[in-house]
Design a protein around this motif. Structure first.
Motif, mmCIF file in Angstrom:
data_model
loop_
_atom_site.group_PDB
_atom_site.id
_atom_site.type_symbol
_atom_site.label_atom_id
_atom_site.label_comp_id
_atom_site.label_asym_id
_atom_site.label_seq_id
_atom_site.Cartn_x
_atom_site.Cartn_y
_atom_site.Cartn_z
ATOM 1 N N LYS A 23 -1.205 -10.032 82.708
ATOM 2 C CA LYS A 23 -2.446 -10.153 83.467
ATOM 3 C C LYS A 23 -3.654 -10.425 82.580
ATOM 4 O O LYS A 23 -4.770 -10.581 83.068
ATOM 5 N N VAL A 24 -3.450 -10.438 81.277
ATOM 6 C CA VAL A 24 -4.572 -10.606 80.352
ATOM 7 C C VAL A 24 -4.399 -11.907 79.589
ATOM 8 O O VAL A 24 -3.330 -12.195 79.065
ATOM 9 N N TRP A 25 -5.434 -12.698 79.512
ATOM 10 C CA TRP A 25 -5.396 -13.988 78.815
ATOM 11 C C TRP A 25 -5.623 -13.763 77.330
ATOM 12 O O TRP A 25 -6.424 -12.940 76.918
ATOM 13 N N PHE A 26 -4.902 -14.512 76.466
ATOM 14 C CA PHE A 26 -5.133 -14.382 75.036
ATOM 15 C C PHE A 26 -6.438 -15.093 74.666
ATOM 16 O O PHE A 26 -6.919 -15.956 75.390
ATOM 17 N N LYS A 27 -6.971 -14.728 73.496
ATOM 18 C CA LYS A 27 -8.270 -15.247 73.073
ATOM 19 C C LYS A 27 -8.138 -16.018 71.772
ATOM 20 O O LYS A 27 -7.259 -15.720 70.960
ATOM 21 N N PRO A 28 -9.044 -16.967 71.530
ATOM 22 C CA PRO A 28 -9.088 -17.594 70.208
ATOM 23 C C PRO A 28 -9.365 -16.530 69.150
ATOM 24 O O PRO A 28 -10.106 -15.576 69.380
ATOM 25 N N LEU A 29 -8.777 -16.680 67.994
ATOM 26 C CA LEU A 29 -8.941 -15.710 66.917
ATOM 27 C C LEU A 29 -10.420 -15.543 66.560
ATOM 28 O O LEU A 29 -10.879 -14.426 66.278
ATOM 29 N N ARG A 30 -11.183 -16.614 66.586
ATOM 30 C CA ARG A 30 -12.606 -16.548 66.223
ATOM 31 C C ARG A 30 -13.341 -15.583 67.149
ATOM 32 O O ARG A 30 -14.095 -14.720 66.704
ATOM 33 N N ASP A 31 -13.112 -15.711 68.470
ATOM 34 C CA ASP A 31 -13.783 -14.844 69.440
ATOM 35 C C ASP A 31 -13.317 -13.400 69.313
ATOM 36 O O ASP A 31 -14.118 -12.462 69.396
ATOM 37 N N TRP A 32 -12.018 -13.219 69.113
ATOM 38 C CA TRP A 32 -11.471 -11.858 69.027
ATOM 39 C C TRP A 32 -12.059 -11.145 67.809
ATOM 40 O O TRP A 32 -12.439 -9.967 67.891
ATOM 41 N N CYS A 33 -12.157 -11.818 66.679
ATOM 42 C CA CYS A 33 -12.693 -11.206 65.461
ATOM 43 C C CYS A 33 -14.183 -10.886 65.630
ATOM 44 O O CYS A 33 -14.682 -9.840 65.180
ATOM 45 N N ALA A 34 -14.932 -11.780 66.308
ATOM 46 C CA ALA A 34 -16.367 -11.570 66.494
ATOM 47 C C ALA A 34 -16.625 -10.355 67.374
ATOM 48 O O ALA A 34 -17.554 -9.572 67.129
ATOM 49 N N ASN A 41 7.396 -35.306 66.568
ATOM 50 C CA ASN A 41 6.937 -35.441 67.942
ATOM 51 C C ASN A 41 5.557 -36.064 68.038
ATOM 52 O O ASN A 41 5.220 -36.665 69.066
ATOM 53 N N GLY A 42 4.781 -35.925 66.968
ATOM 54 C CA GLY A 42 3.410 -36.427 67.023
ATOM 55 C C GLY A 42 2.473 -35.502 67.764
ATOM 56 O O GLY A 42 1.319 -35.867 68.033
ATOM 57 N N GLY A 43 2.937 -34.304 68.109
ATOM 58 C CA GLY A 43 2.108 -33.365 68.855
ATOM 59 C C GLY A 43 1.352 -32.424 67.925
ATOM 60 O O GLY A 43 1.186 -32.671 66.740
ATOM 61 N N ARG A 44 0.895 -31.318 68.488
ATOM 62 C CA ARG A 44 0.122 -30.347 67.722
ATOM 63 C C ARG A 44 0.674 -28.949 67.993
ATOM 64 O O ARG A 44 1.485 -28.761 68.902
ATOM 65 N N GLU A 45 0.210 -27.974 67.198
ATOM 66 C CA GLU A 45 0.749 -26.632 67.304
ATOM 67 C C GLU A 45 -0.369 -25.625 67.562
ATOM 68 O O GLU A 45 -1.532 -25.862 67.251
ATOM 69 N N ARG A 46 0.022 -24.502 68.164
ATOM 70 C CA ARG A 46 -0.870 -23.373 68.390
ATOM 71 C C ARG A 46 -0.110 -22.103 68.025
ATOM 72 O O ARG A 46 1.084 -21.984 68.269
ATOM 73 N N PHE A 47 -0.821 -21.134 67.412
ATOM 74 C CA PHE A 47 -0.209 -19.881 67.012
ATOM 75 C C PHE A 47 -0.868 -18.725 67.762
ATOM 76 O O PHE A 47 -2.102 -18.632 67.802
ATOM 77 N N VAL A 48 -0.051 -17.849 68.349
ATOM 78 C CA VAL A 48 -0.549 -16.667 69.045
ATOM 79 C C VAL A 48 0.103 -15.444 68.390
ATOM 80 O O VAL A 48 1.331 -15.325 68.369
#
Length: 617
Positions: free
Chosen positions: A602-613, A244-251
């Motif tokens: 109702k809650v937005w997920f966070k980048p792993l970096r922010d969640w770990c910090a 596809n030429g796209g990119r991926e995100r993991f939650v």
């Protein structure tokens, strides 16, 4: 070999009509025809053998654990009906028994299930029965429920003609069947009103996956909502980038995120969803089109976003293989198999092995046999050990005709007897009479020569005795022996002065031999292997890897799962309105779970970096 053009298999698969099993009626009274395919699911058209104007009498009752297995019912008259094979005080779970009347006629079937009390102890039997009347002409009638969906394990539930209670049967050969749906995934909630506009399908091979990715808008983003990012999940992402030429995100859920802080803290692809865990069956992924793109996205769901399903890498096949017979007595066969697995268009060009006898002796060998040999021997003439015999042995003459157990002429055998001289015998039937004269003084010890059967031999007179005198001649009766001292005959010697008139008969010696064994020089017509193509080529490969040519059924090794559900599928959906609604809700600025009915919506997920910090991890 020619390469077939890829064509979608649009026709519905219809398999043979068979009797259904494990139900309240005998398989001779209920039958079904399988329709559909493994990718979209199977259905069964069910027919019942019923009597015109007469429906089966159905009912249920409870019986004690010590019940004797007999029912008193009034169907075409009252009678006692016996459950064949039933044993008292035995726990049963939907066990099915044939019902016979008092005249031992099969009249129906009954199902027995044991009911347990709250302590788990057997309490009583629950019996359900169906009995046919003895009247009217029987005919096949379809169920009003047709076509009936095939359930897991090959089971189906169907109403008989004129009946209200459903009966449960199993379609033979489909015991391992699993419907092609991912139970519990988010796609199982698509409403009936939406199913006509949502294209829901199954991915069961790498070719399916790559084709699915290629259909999506170029440059899309693939969001994985999974309990963990496995090696297989990353493989799915890599394939998406390539196709596809796209990119991926993991939650991932928080329970997984704790262990990911040290591994993926600085990887911007990783995010955390506000829940402790997520079941693999609830895994899903969303393909979000590029911003501003009017094309639709897509949704993927199921545990095989995490677990590797062992899909075949190469979708196109082309190979030659021996075929496995499905029953005894089938000839050896092989086939060239080619086509696309994902398009369900595999074909087989079948060849059968045939053995023919050579028209000339193509096998030569020597046998050393003992003296007791009866002329029978075994040899591999091209297709395993065979038994042969020498026609007329040992009374005939060499060369002998060699025959097999079917009496066929299979060649010749020169037989040489290995003999040992054990003595001589007089041939009393071939004596040589003679009359000769000898000048000598003696009678006993007189030596003379005679031709015996073409050979000139010398003999000596012995054991002579006077018998009479004729004029001036004395006549003596004598025996004759050869130079080896062997008795060879007898006669008379007339003695007058020094002249001896010798007459009589001597016999030739016949040598006597003992056979110690045989040297056998065999020239044999062996078998020749030939292959010929089936008269009805090319044959379609059937579900399960079966192929039938000239009425003979074989299986292609390695294709046992072809067109049969494996349960290792990814469910996907494309289309309006459901898919568009979900895909449009997934964006870097929006809430990916909004409108999904999930408690974390109702809650937005966070980048792993922010969640770990935030947690000091």
């Amino acid at each position: 070999m020619r390469r077939l053009s890829p064509l979608l298999l649009l026709s519905t698969l219809a398999l043979a009509q068979v009797g259904l099993l494990d139900g309240p009626r005998p398989s001779t009274e209920v039958r079904g025809t399988l329709q559909g395919n493994a990718r979209e699911g199977y259905r069964v058209v069910v027919e019942f053998l019923v009597e015109s104007g007469a429906n089966p009498v159905q009912g249920s009752m409870n019986q004690s654990l010590w019940w004797n297995g007999r029912l008193y019912l009034c169907v075409s008259g009252c009678d006692h009906f016996t459950l064949s094979g039933y044993a008292p005080n035995t726990p049963y779970n939907q066990a099915v028994f044939n019902l016979y009347d008092s005249q031992n006629r099969l009249r129906g079937r009954a199902s027995v299930s044991t009911v347990y009390d709250f302590l788990g102890r057997p309490s009583y039997h629950q019996v359900q029965y169906a009995v046919w009347p003895l009247q009217g002409a029987k005919t096949w009638m379809p169920s009003p429920d047709n076509p009936v969906p095939l359930e897991a394990g090959g089971w189906l539930s169907v109403r008989p003609p004129g009946g209200s209670a459903r009966e449960r049967y199993r379609y033979p050969g489909m015991e391992s069947y699993r419907p092609p749906s991912v139970q519990g995934s988010i796609l199982s909630g698509i409403s009936p009103a939406d199913r006509d506009v949502v294209k829901k399908s199954i991915l069961s091979s790498m070719a399916d996956l790559r084709s699915f990715y290629a259909r999506q808008p170029r440059g899309s983003t693939l969001w994985f909502f999974v309990p963990e990012v496995s090696v297989w999940t990353q493989t799915l992402a890599q394939e998406f980038r390539a196709r596809n030429g796209g990119r991926e995100r993991f939650v991932v859920p928080e329970g997984t995120a704790r262990s990911y802080c040290s591994l993926y803290r600085n990887d911007s692809r990783f995010h955390v969803m506000p829940r402790e865990s997520l079941a693999k069956e609830q895994s899903f992924a969303v393909i979000y089109p590029p911003s501003g793109d009017t094309q639709k996205g897509a949704v993927m769901a199921g545990r095989y976003l995490v677990d590797r399903p062992d899909w075949q890498e190469t979708d196109y096949l082309s190979f030659t293989t021996p075929l496995s017979p499905t029953q005894e007595g089938l000839p050896e066969a092989r086939a060239l198999v080619w086509g696309y697995i994902s398009q369900a268009n595999l074909k087989a060009r079948v060849e059968f092995k045939e053995w023919t006898l050579s028209s000339w002796a193509n096998l030569s060998f020597t046998l050393d046999q003992e003296a007791s040999w009866d002329g029978v021997f075994s040899r591999d003439a091209g297709r395993g050990e065979e038994s042969f015999y020498l026609d007329g042995f040992p009374d005939g003459s060499s060369p002998y005709t060699v025959r097999d157990t079917a009496g066929r002429d299979r060649g010749t055998a020169q037989v040489v007897a290995n003999k040992e001289l054990v003595g001589y015998e007089l041939d009393q039937n071939a004596g040589a009479s003679f009359d000769t004269g000898v000048w000598a003084n003696e009678i006993n010890g007189l030596r003379f020569g005679v031709w015996v059967k073409g050979k000139y031999e010398y003999f000596t007179a012995y054991d002579c005795s006077w018998t009479k005198r004729v004029e001036l001649t004395n006549i003596y009766a004598c025996k004759y022996k050869d130079d080896q001292g062997r008795y060879r005959g007898s006669g008379a010697i007339g003695a007058w002065w020094r002249y001896r008139h010798v007459t009589g008969t001597v016999y030739p010696l016949v040598p006597q031999y003992e056979v110690k064994g045989y040297s056998v020089y065999v020239s044999l017509k062996g078998w020749q292997e030939t292959w010929y193509y089936a008269s009805d080529n090319d044959r379609p490969v059937e579900p399960g890897g079966y192929v039938t040519a000239e009425g003979k059924r074989y299986r292609v090794p390695g294709l046992e799962g072809y067109l049969l559900p494996t349960g290792k599928d990814l469910e996907v959906a494309e289309g309006d309105p459901y898919v568009s609604y979900i895909t449009r809700s997934i964006s870097p600025q929006g809430n990916p779970l909004a409108g999904t009915g999930r408690e974390e919506a109702k809650v937005w997920f966070k980048p792993l970096r922010d969640w770990c910090a935030e947690r000091g991890l």
